[in-house]
Design a protein around this motif. Structure first.
Motif, PDB file in Angstrom:
ATOM      1  N   TYR A 453      46.450  36.642  38.689  1.00 29.03           N
ATOM      2  CA  TYR A 453      45.160  36.465  38.024  1.00 29.03           C
ATOM      3  C   TYR A 453      44.641  37.792  37.480  1.00 29.03           C
ATOM      4  O   TYR A 453      44.113  37.860  36.370  1.00 29.03           O
ATOM      5  CB  TYR A 453      44.153  35.860  39.001  1.00 29.03           C
ATOM      6  CG  TYR A 453      44.560  34.489  39.489  1.00 29.03           C
ATOM      7  CD1 TYR A 453      44.364  33.365  38.693  1.00 29.03           C
ATOM      8  CD2 TYR A 453      45.164  34.323  40.728  1.00 29.03           C
ATOM      9  CE1 TYR A 453      44.740  32.108  39.127  1.00 29.03           C
ATOM     10  CE2 TYR A 453      45.553  33.062  41.169  1.00 29.03           C
ATOM     11  CZ  TYR A 453      45.345  31.966  40.365  1.00 29.03           C
ATOM     12  OH  TYR A 453      45.727  30.728  40.787  1.00 29.03           O
ATOM     13  N   VAL A 457      44.409  37.166  33.580  1.00 31.43           N
ATOM     14  CA  VAL A 457      43.107  36.637  33.163  1.00 31.43           C
ATOM     15  C   VAL A 457      42.411  37.549  32.151  1.00 31.43           C
ATOM     16  O   VAL A 457      41.923  37.062  31.118  1.00 31.43           O
ATOM     17  CB  VAL A 457      42.204  36.375  34.392  1.00 31.43           C
ATOM     18  CG1 VAL A 457      40.764  36.099  33.943  1.00 31.43           C
ATOM     19  CG2 VAL A 457      42.728  35.179  35.186  1.00 31.43           C
ATOM     20  N   THR A 511      42.584  29.600  31.894  1.00 26.11           N
ATOM     21  CA  THR A 511      41.449  30.441  31.495  1.00 26.11           C
ATOM     22  C   THR A 511      40.792  29.912  30.233  1.00 26.11           C
ATOM     23  O   THR A 511      39.557  29.862  30.123  1.00 26.11           O
ATOM     24  CB  THR A 511      41.912  31.892  31.282  1.00 26.11           C
ATOM     25  OG1 THR A 511      42.520  32.384  32.475  1.00 26.11           O
ATOM     26  CG2 THR A 511      40.739  32.790  30.915  1.00 26.11           C
TER      27      THR A 511
END
Length: 780
Positions: A453, A457, A511
């Motif tokens: 992540y 992200v 996302t």
């Protein structure tokens, strides 16, 4: 004016960063909540002394300890499989002994034999099996009839090679035993029979459930089923498949205490490299309405030696048990329960919805459920609102040119938003590829999933913001169609890149779905060079730091397959090697670099390269076909052969047991006998037949579609499984006088001392599946 402008820019920049950090906090709290949810933190497991009318996770775990630890192994060919069947029967007989007079409890052990064709992992194969064991119990009221529609609860007690199988599927068997105990001890007498199928051969491509469906008298009475499975160590007990029709999922939605599932899972289930007994009951060999309920969290431990009781997530079995007993009760009381004879009648189809519905749970609190017809309306409303609202907002000023301008703005905005979603996926993919060009191994996030992540992200958010940033950088009068990039980057993705690319793409897609809807509202604040530079700096720093971390650990091991390959001819050993392959993108070069002990034992130097190594061909892995299609390139190294001859006097051998028969039309039938020799721990044998094959005695004389192995000629593959003192006998028919070539592979779970020593030298961050494979070839 300049200073005032700087102040405004400074204030706007401060607001933008405040907004960014606020979003980070909000999404962080949401992520923690979801983490707690999927790890079942909200479910309190009940102890051993819980009330008898309640399902108890602690009582179920007692069964798992026996199955996964006290019993040494539950694979076909191992004595533990027989011990597991005996243990299950003993527990069922205890229930039978203390059941009240209102119950009728029937317990059976059946030995199944059969053969059928199937597609598995995209390959066409045949399965022939014998002497596999199923254990069954039927609980019904004392006044029930034999043809009353029944509910089937299915789980398998065999486990994959080298795995104790605590979750897969000791947890399933334990849950079923505890549900059965609850029914008896609570005194609830079901108004419809409940059949518990403890099947002993699911890991051999679902032959246990196939044998039940084809041979057992209770098959025709089943009105609904629940299949329990595990592809992890716990978490949400997801309904991954349901059907045929909408009825099973509706019953689940109305009755489950912790409803967990999504109809979208069924749409993508076909791309998963695996399958469950659900396909046997609902699709291939039955048309029974049912549910496929699977653990999804903890895939690190799936089919490994680390699938132990200690790895089970607390609360998962409790939630499963609470759900199963409620759904079973709901099925028994449903007016839509029909046995096979009634289902075949057109009259009972009235009012039953055959299309699969749309459903998904909200935080396991409740299940949102609606039909496909309702979905057409419900899913169309947001689209209509999205298209019409801009026009309604300008209704008072609406004219021809205004409508044209608004429509143009709408299209431009739509293009920008779609472009942002696409870039939210592409940008992290690009970063993942670029990083791999400068590091020596991939999957750094594997043992530390939070890193994925942090790595992907921020660039995904950058991708979402790029169209807004471009829009701010150009005058509004500019034709947006002229703002594009003509550069195209073409990457040839080898296996080394694939895992990182997949993870980057999935995180980017998630996302874009979770943050993307906010971008039209907050994009103007965040689409600033300083914000995007900040996110890119975080990305670069995280990618650099992650590259220093080792991808594997004991809790997240690298999977490796060690095969002692023994090639034979006329019962004599002509070659003996160790074949080694891995199941992810970090090749054997990575392994030997970080495991010098095993490299030294195999006499592999520091300059090892797959380009110069003696590679293991696909044909050498034929004994575990088609599972071998999941492996990356492997190598082979010499091994001694005298230890095998000390252990086994006779090796597997194929021969003709009577003269061939030639028909009037020129076809030739050969009669063959296959002996496993004196092998004691056989898991499976595989026949690979090439030549003018026109029929055989397997699968009701129906040939599967031909397959090609290792670039060879089209082949017909049949897997043979099951213990037995007698040899396998079968016939093959050729439509010409040309030769039939038969390659034979036998998987034996016994390892000679040399192989066992090599296995023991692998570090604890490597999970090794090991076996011996006997290969031979014959011409008839």
């Amino acid at each position: 004016m300049g200073r005032k402008s700087d102040g405004n820019n400074s204030g706007g920049m401060s607001s933008a960063f405040n907004l960014l950090f606020s979003l980070l906090i909000i999404y962080g709290l949401m992520s923690y909540f979801v983490y707690s949810l999927v790890h079942m933190k909200f479910v309190k497991p009940l102890p051993l002394d819980a009330p008898l009318h309640r399902f108890s996770e602690a009582r179920a775990i007692q069964h798992i300890r026996v199955l996964a630890h006290d019993i040494p192994a539950r694979q076909e060919g191992q004595p533990g499989l027989r011990q597991a069947a005996d243990y299950i029967k003993s527990q069922l007989h205890l229930l039978q002994d203390r059941a009240g007079p209102d119950f009728r409890i029937e317990i059976e052990e059946t030995s199944i034999n059969g053969s059928f064709n199937m597609m598995f992992l995209g390959r066409s194969i045949s399965l022939a099996y014998r002497n596999h064991t199923n254990v069954l119990m039927r609980i019904s009221s004392a006044v029930s009839q034999e043809d009353d529609p029944a509910v089937l609860l299915n789980g398998h007690f065999d486990s994959p090679p080298s795995s104790p199988g605590a979750a897969d599927c000791g947890s399933c068997v334990a849950s079923m035993l505890e549900v059965a105990r609850l029914i008896v001890d609570s005194g609830w007498v079901p108004n419809r029979p409940i059949i518990f199928l403890f099947n002993g051969a699911e890991e051999l491509f679902m032959v246990g459930s196939h044998g039940f469906m084809k041979t057992h008298k209770w098959t025709k009475t089943i009105g609904a089923f629940i299949n329990l499975e595990a592809s992890g160590n716990g978490g949400p007990d997801f309904v991954c498949q349901s059907g045929p029709g909408s009825w099973p999922s509706l019953v689940y939605a109305q009755s489950a205490l912790y409803p967990m599932g999504s109809s979208a899972n069924q749409d993508v289930f076909g791309i998963v490299p695996g399958d469950t007994d659900y396909r046997i009951f609902a699709n291939d060999h039955g048309n029974i309405p049912g549910l496929d309920i699977i653990y999804l969290i903890g895939g690190y431990y799936y089919h490994t030696t680390t699938d132990t009781v200690e790895r089970l997530l607390p609360g998962s079995i409790q939630a499963r048990g609470e759900n199963v007993i409620r759904v079973v009760k709901a099925f028994t009381m449903s007016t839509k329960m029909r046995n096979a004879y009634d289902r075949e009648s057109h009259l009972v189809d009235e009012g039953i919805e055959h299309e699969r519905p749309i459903f998904f749970d909200y935080m396991s609190w409740f299940l949102i459920y609606y039909t496909r017809r309702q979905a057409m309306v419900l899913h169309s409303i947001p689209i209509a609102v999205f298209i019409l609202v801009p026009f309604f907002l300008r209704l008072s000023h609406l004219g021809f040119w205004c409508s044209i301008a608004m429509f143009g703005d709408f299209i431009i905005g739509l293009i920008f938003h779609v472009t942002g979603i696409i870039l939210a996926i592409l940008v992290p993919i690009i970063f993942s590829i670029v990083r791999l060009l400068f590091v020596s191994y991939s999957m750094n996030w594997f043992g530390n999933p939070y890193l994925a992540y942090m790595m992907f992200v921020p660039p995904s958010i950058v991708g979402l913001l790029i169209p807004r940033f471009v829009w701010r950088s150009f005058p509004l009068c500019q034709d947006p169609s002229k703002v594009n990039s003509s550069a195209e980057v073409n990457y040839i993705l080898a296996g080394y890149f694939i895992p990182d690319v997949i993870v980057a793409a999935v995180i980017g897609a998630v996302t874009s779905l979770s943050v993307g809807p906010l971008v039209p509202v907050i994009g103007n604040w965040l689409a600033r060079s300083s914000i995007m530079q900040f996110l890119l700096h975080i990305t670069v720093v995280t990618l650099a730091l992650s590259s220093q971390l080792f991808p594997y650990s004991k809790d997240a091991p690298k999977r490796l397959v060690l095969q002692h390959t023994i090639q034979t001819d006329a019962g004599q050993i002509i070659d003996s090697t160790f074949d080694i392959s891995v199941l992810d993108s970090n090749s054997l070069v990575f392994l030997f670099k970080h495991a010098p002990g095993i490299a030294s034992e195999l006499e592999i130097g520091p300059d090892f390269s797959l380009e110069t190594a003696d590679l293991s061909s696909r044909e050498r892995w034929m004994a575990i076909y088609p599972l071998s299609s999941l492996f990356s390139r492997g190598i082979k190294v010499p091994a001694k052969s005298d230890a095998i001859l000390k252990k086994y006097r006779y090796l597997p051998h194929l021969s003709s047991y009577k003269p061939p028969m030639i028909s009037d039309v020129g076809s030739r039938r050969v009669y063959l006998e296959f002996s496993l020799g004196s092998l004691e721990e056989v898991w499976v044998a595989v026949l690979n037949i090439t030549g003018p094959l026109s029929s055989w005695s397997f699968a009701e004389n129906i040939l599967p579609a031909p397959e090609v192995i290792g670039g060879g000629p089209p082949s017909y593959i049949c897997r043979l499984s099951g213990a037995g003192q007698e040899n396998w006998t079968f016939w093959l028919e050729a439509n010409s006088s040309a030769n039939l070539v038969i390659q034979v592979g036998v998987v034996d779970q016994y390892l000679v001392d040399e192989a066992a020593k090599i296995k023991s030298l692998f570090p604890d961050w490597v999970d090794v599946v090991s076996f011996s494979s006997y290969l031979s070839s014959y011409v008839f």
